[in-house]
Design a protein around this motif. Structure first.
Motif, PDB file in Angstrom:
ATOM      1  N   THR A 136      45.787  25.181  41.160  1.00  0.00           N
ATOM      2  CA  THR A 136      45.549  26.355  40.326  1.00  0.00           C
ATOM      3  C   THR A 136      44.171  26.942  40.617  1.00  0.00           C
ATOM      4  OG1 THR A 136      46.940  25.445  38.578  1.00  0.00           O
ATOM      5  CG2 THR A 136      45.435  27.218  37.959  1.00  0.00           C
ATOM      6  N   ALA A 137      44.092  28.258  40.725  1.00  0.00           N
ATOM      7  CA  ALA A 137      42.826  28.971  40.925  1.00  0.00           C
ATOM      8  C   ALA A 137      42.914  30.296  40.166  1.00  0.00           C
ATOM      9  CB  ALA A 137      42.548  29.189  42.399  1.00  0.00           C
ATOM     10  N   TYR A 138      41.792  30.990  40.156  1.00  0.00           N
ATOM     11  CA  TYR A 138      41.717  32.266  39.444  1.00  0.00           C
ATOM     12  C   TYR A 138      41.697  33.386  40.483  1.00  0.00           C
ATOM     13  CZ  TYR A 138      40.399  35.598  35.813  1.00  0.00           C
ATOM     14  OH  TYR A 138      40.381  36.646  34.920  1.00  0.00           O
ATOM     15  N   TYR A 139      42.625  34.373  40.346  1.00  0.00           N
ATOM     16  CA  TYR A 139      42.792  35.424  41.340  1.00  0.00           C
ATOM     17  C   TYR A 139      42.547  36.780  40.696  1.00  0.00           C
ATOM     18  CZ  TYR A 139      44.802  31.838  44.296  1.00  0.00           C
ATOM     19  OH  TYR A 139      44.976  30.704  45.043  1.00  0.00           O
ATOM     20  N   VAL A 140      41.984  37.673  41.532  1.00  0.00           N
ATOM     21  CA  VAL A 140      41.674  39.031  41.083  1.00  0.00           C
ATOM     22  C   VAL A 140      42.088  40.000  42.182  1.00  0.00           C
ATOM     23  CG1 VAL A 140      39.861  40.631  40.393  1.00  0.00           C
ATOM     24  CG2 VAL A 140      39.732  38.241  39.688  1.00  0.00           C
ATOM     25  N   LEU A 141      42.865  41.009  41.803  1.00  0.00           N
ATOM     26  CA  LEU A 141      43.232  42.082  42.722  1.00  0.00           C
ATOM     27  C   LEU A 141      42.387  43.298  42.366  1.00  0.00           C
ATOM     28  CD1 LEU A 141      44.950  43.401  44.904  1.00  0.00           C
ATOM     29  CD2 LEU A 141      46.711  43.853  43.160  1.00  0.00           C
ATOM     30  N   THR A 142      41.571  43.767  43.334  1.00  0.00           N
ATOM     31  CA  THR A 142      40.630  44.855  43.065  1.00  0.00           C
ATOM     32  C   THR A 142      41.172  46.167  43.621  1.00  0.00           C
ATOM     33  OG1 THR A 142      39.404  44.613  45.137  1.00  0.00           O
ATOM     34  CG2 THR A 142      38.776  43.169  43.295  1.00  0.00           C
ATOM     35  N   LEU A 143      40.520  47.281  43.209  1.00  0.00           N
ATOM     36  CA  LEU A 143      40.891  48.597  43.734  1.00  0.00           C
ATOM     37  C   LEU A 143      40.565  48.737  45.209  1.00  0.00           C
ATOM     38  CD1 LEU A 143      39.870  50.971  40.799  1.00  0.00           C
ATOM     39  CD2 LEU A 143      42.177  50.381  41.569  1.00  0.00           C
ATOM     40  N   SER A 144      39.697  47.856  45.690  1.00  0.00           N
ATOM     41  CA  SER A 144      39.386  47.861  47.129  1.00  0.00           C
ATOM     42  C   SER A 144      40.485  47.195  47.928  1.00  0.00           C
ATOM     43  CB  SER A 144      38.062  47.150  47.373  1.00  0.00           C
ATOM     44  OG  SER A 144      37.015  47.775  46.684  1.00  0.00           O
ATOM     45  N   LYS A 145      41.578  46.798  47.247  1.00  0.00           N
ATOM     46  CA  LYS A 145      42.756  46.184  47.862  1.00  0.00           C
ATOM     47  C   LYS A 145      42.459  44.811  48.440  1.00  0.00           C
ATOM     48  CE  LYS A 145      45.080  50.570  48.760  1.00  0.00           C
ATOM     49  NZ  LYS A 145      45.817  51.413  49.756  1.00  0.00           N
ATOM     50  N   TYR A 146      41.551  44.088  47.765  1.00  0.00           N
ATOM     51  CA  TYR A 146      41.288  42.682  48.111  1.00  0.00           C
ATOM     52  C   TYR A 146      41.904  41.795  47.043  1.00  0.00           C
ATOM     53  CZ  TYR A 146      37.979  43.309  51.968  1.00  0.00           C
ATOM     54  OH  TYR A 146      37.399  43.579  53.166  1.00  0.00           O
ATOM     55  N   LEU A 147      42.479  40.707  47.489  1.00  0.00           N
ATOM     56  CA  LEU A 147      42.913  39.655  46.570  1.00  0.00           C
ATOM     57  C   LEU A 147      41.923  38.504  46.742  1.00  0.00           C
ATOM     58  CD1 LEU A 147      44.988  38.538  44.544  1.00  0.00           C
ATOM     59  CD2 LEU A 147      46.195  37.500  46.510  1.00  0.00           C
ATOM     60  N   HIS A 148      41.105  38.299  45.711  1.00  0.00           N
ATOM     61  CA  HIS A 148      40.056  37.266  45.772  1.00  0.00           C
ATOM     62  C   HIS A 148      40.501  36.029  45.003  1.00  0.00           C
ATOM     63  CE1 HIS A 148      37.218  40.035  47.558  1.00  0.00           C
ATOM     64  NE2 HIS A 148      37.386  40.904  46.542  1.00  0.00           N
ATOM     65  N   GLU A 149      40.146  34.886  45.554  1.00  0.00           N
ATOM     66  CA  GLU A 149      40.433  33.609  44.889  1.00  0.00           C
ATOM     67  C   GLU A 149      39.117  32.963  44.449  1.00  0.00           C
ATOM     68  OE1 GLU A 149      43.112  30.378  46.581  1.00  0.00           O
ATOM     69  OE2 GLU A 149      41.131  29.416  46.726  1.00  0.00           O
ATOM     70  N   PHE A 150      39.039  32.561  43.183  1.00  0.00           N
ATOM     71  CA  PHE A 150      37.877  31.874  42.626  1.00  0.00           C
ATOM     72  C   PHE A 150      38.332  30.542  42.038  1.00  0.00           C
ATOM     73  CE2 PHE A 150      37.199  36.422  42.282  1.00  0.00           C
ATOM     74  CZ  PHE A 150      35.949  36.596  42.858  1.00  0.00           C
ATOM     75  N   GLU A 151      37.373  29.633  41.923  1.00  0.00           N
ATOM     76  CA  GLU A 151      37.727  28.337  41.342  1.00  0.00           C
ATOM     77  C   GLU A 151      38.154  28.486  39.896  1.00  0.00           C
ATOM     78  OE1 GLU A 151      35.726  23.907  40.583  1.00  0.00           O
ATOM     79  OE2 GLU A 151      34.750  25.354  41.915  1.00  0.00           O
ATOM     80  N   ASN A 152      37.451  29.366  39.143  1.00  0.00           N
ATOM     81  CA  ASN A 152      37.841  29.678  37.776  1.00  0.00           C
ATOM     82  C   ASN A 152      37.213  31.013  37.405  1.00  0.00           C
ATOM     83  OD1 ASN A 152      35.120  29.135  36.869  1.00  0.00           O
ATOM     84  ND2 ASN A 152      35.645  26.954  36.977  1.00  0.00           N
ATOM     85  N   ALA A 153      37.444  31.434  36.166  1.00  0.00           N
ATOM     86  CA  ALA A 153      36.970  32.754  35.733  1.00  0.00           C
ATOM     87  C   ALA A 153      35.520  32.745  35.277  1.00  0.00           C
ATOM     88  CB  ALA A 153      37.862  33.267  34.602  1.00  0.00           C
ATOM     89  N   ASP A 154      34.893  31.587  35.169  1.00  0.00           N
ATOM     90  CA  ASP A 154      33.526  31.479  34.650  1.00  0.00           C
ATOM     91  C   ASP A 154      32.524  31.930  35.703  1.00  0.00           C
ATOM     92  OD1 ASP A 154      31.244  30.921  33.344  1.00  0.00           O
ATOM     93  OD2 ASP A 154      31.675  28.797  32.970  1.00  0.00           O
TER      94      ASP A 154
END
Length: 456
Positions: free
Chosen positions: A306-324
């Motif tokens: 499990t990881a924390y993902y963010v899709l931005t308007l720059s059309k990147y899908l970023h993966e982070f360890e968590n939302a903190d």
């Protein structure tokens, strides 16, 4: 001296010489005491100069004196008190040196002069008396010798009745002369004895005077140095008293009051990131189209993490360890540029998986190979939201489905009698998928759902 001897034989006790040695001993004792006190005078003079050096160490104002209060009762006041008292210590030690030199040492100097005068007087009187006695003894001895000669002539002339050529050579006459001279000699000796006895008797009183003078000088010395000791104690006591009276918080309170505009106000609450604004904080490009937790299949063991993902308007899908963003590194562990990626179809409900193929944009693109990233959501509906948002930004959409896991394969394995039928169906399906990919057409997943429109 034997009273039966006309002239004492051997060494005669020399009273005058002994008394003279006695005076010399007293003179040397007084001289030693003078040196002792003179050294003290030099000591206190030197101490006065040393205290002047001590005072120079605190003569200038404190460095960074602006950090201390200038009001009475503070550290600056304490140092001013120390300067004053140290200056007084230097002056008082110089004064003590002067008191020893002018009020103590002169007493011994006068005593020294008295002893020398006494010795001179003794020497003069003894010399005069000794000369008179010596002269009288020589005259007596001369007549005794003459008596011996005349007695010898008398005996050699036949004794009684012999006629002497000179009546003055009659032993009787000569004896009378001896007795006359002896009376004179004894008178001189007794006179000298009385003179020396008087001097000797006077020595007791003189020595008492010497000791009394020494006592007076030492008492004056004690008064001088004792007074200095009391002054020193009092001055240091004043410094300690002034230091003790400094309030423990006077400097801090004055410092806080003086620099209240730059010091931290303890009443002011801590800053909160929520209340802080900065340029472009709310720009549309900084807001995610969709964000949340997804599971991604590992490359080696094939386990989902499990990881924390963010899709931005720059059309990147970023993966982070968590939302903190406060406890962890804000940099992404994985970044996929979606226009350069292709997304497969979404699995049928209740499954919630899809595949996204592409390269990690954080790595060297020339050295990095394309990889199939398999994502899984907690529900099919959630997966549909992610799939729909990512597919809109992706460069290519395919009908490719994620490969089933070993557990799913075992759970859905067909009975042995249907193996051949399943193999036939799989072959047809693969052929159809290959034709679709080769033709370049894009297949919409039958379970894909439109994601929530991004906030503008």
């Amino acid at each position: 001296m034997s009273s039966t001897e006309v002239i004492p034989k051997g060494a005669t006790p020399d009273t005058a010489s002994t008394l003279e040695q006695r005076l010399k001993a007293w003179k040397h004792m007084v001289g030693r005491l003078e040196e002792y006190l003179e050294q003290h005078e030099s000591l206190y003079k030197t101490m006065g100069k040393e205290y002047e050096k001590v005072g120079k160490k605190i003569e200038d104002p404190l460095k960074e004196s602006e950090m201390f209060t200038q009001t009475a009762g503070g550290i600056c006041s304490l140092f001013e008190n120390m300067r004053t008292n140290t200056s007084t210590l230097a002056a008082s030690h110089q004064e003590t040196a002067k008191n020893i030199k002018s009020g103590v040492i002169p007493q011994l100097e006068r005593l020294h002069t008295e002893i020398k005068a006494k010795a001179k007087e003794l020497n003069h009187g003894a010399t005069k008396g000794t000369k008179a006695v010596t002269k009288s003894r020589e005259s007596t001895q001369k007549h005794i010798d003459q008596l011996a000669k005349n007695v010898g002539r008398f005996d050699s002339a036949g004794g009684a009745g012999a006629k002497l050529t000179d009546p003055m050579e009659d032993p009787y006459i000569v004896k009378r002369r001896v007795l006359n001279k002896l009376h004179t000699q004894v008178g001189e000796e007794n006179a000298q004895r009385q003179d020396l006895l008087a001097v000797q008797t006077g020595f007791q009183a003189f020595e008492a005077h010497v000791i009394q003078t020494v006592q007076g000088a030492l008492n004056a010395f004690y008064q001088a140095v004792g007074a200095q000791a009391e002054r020193t104690k009092g001055l240091y006591g004043n410094i300690i008293s002034t230091a003790t009276r400094v309030p423990l918080d006077i400097e801090w309170n004055a410092f806080v009051q003086k620099y209240e505009d730059v010091l931290i106000n303890p009443v002011t609450p801590n800053r909160d990131v929520v209340s802080i604004t900065f340029p472009n904080q709310h720009h549309g490009s900084t807001k995610p189209q969709i964000e949340g937790s997804l599971q991604r299949k590992g490359k080696i063991l094939g386990r989902y993490n499990t990881a924390y993902y963010v899709l931005t308007l720059s059309k990147y899908l970023h993966e982070f360890e968590n939302a903190d963003v406060t406890m962890k590194d804000p940099e992404p562990q994985l970044s996929l540029y979606l226009p350069e990626c292709k997304i497969g179809a979404l699995t049928a409900a209740p499954d919630a998986k899809f595949t996204l193929s592409g390269k990690d944009a954080n790595k060297n693109q020339k050295l990095t190979r394309e990889h199939d990233f398999v994502f899984k959501a907690s529900t099919h509906e959630e997966a549909a939201m992610w799939w729909d948002a990512i597919s809109k930004a992706s460069g290519i959409r395919t009908a490719e489905l994620p490969a089933p896991t070993r557990e799913n394969s075992l759970a859905t394995a067909p009975p042995p009698y249907k193996e051949k039928e399943k193999l036939k169906l799989d072959t047809q399906a693969n052929t159809k998928e290959a034709d679709t990919v080769a033709g370049g057409s894009v297949v919409q997943s039958p379970v894909a759902q439109t994601p929530v429109a991004p906030e503008k």
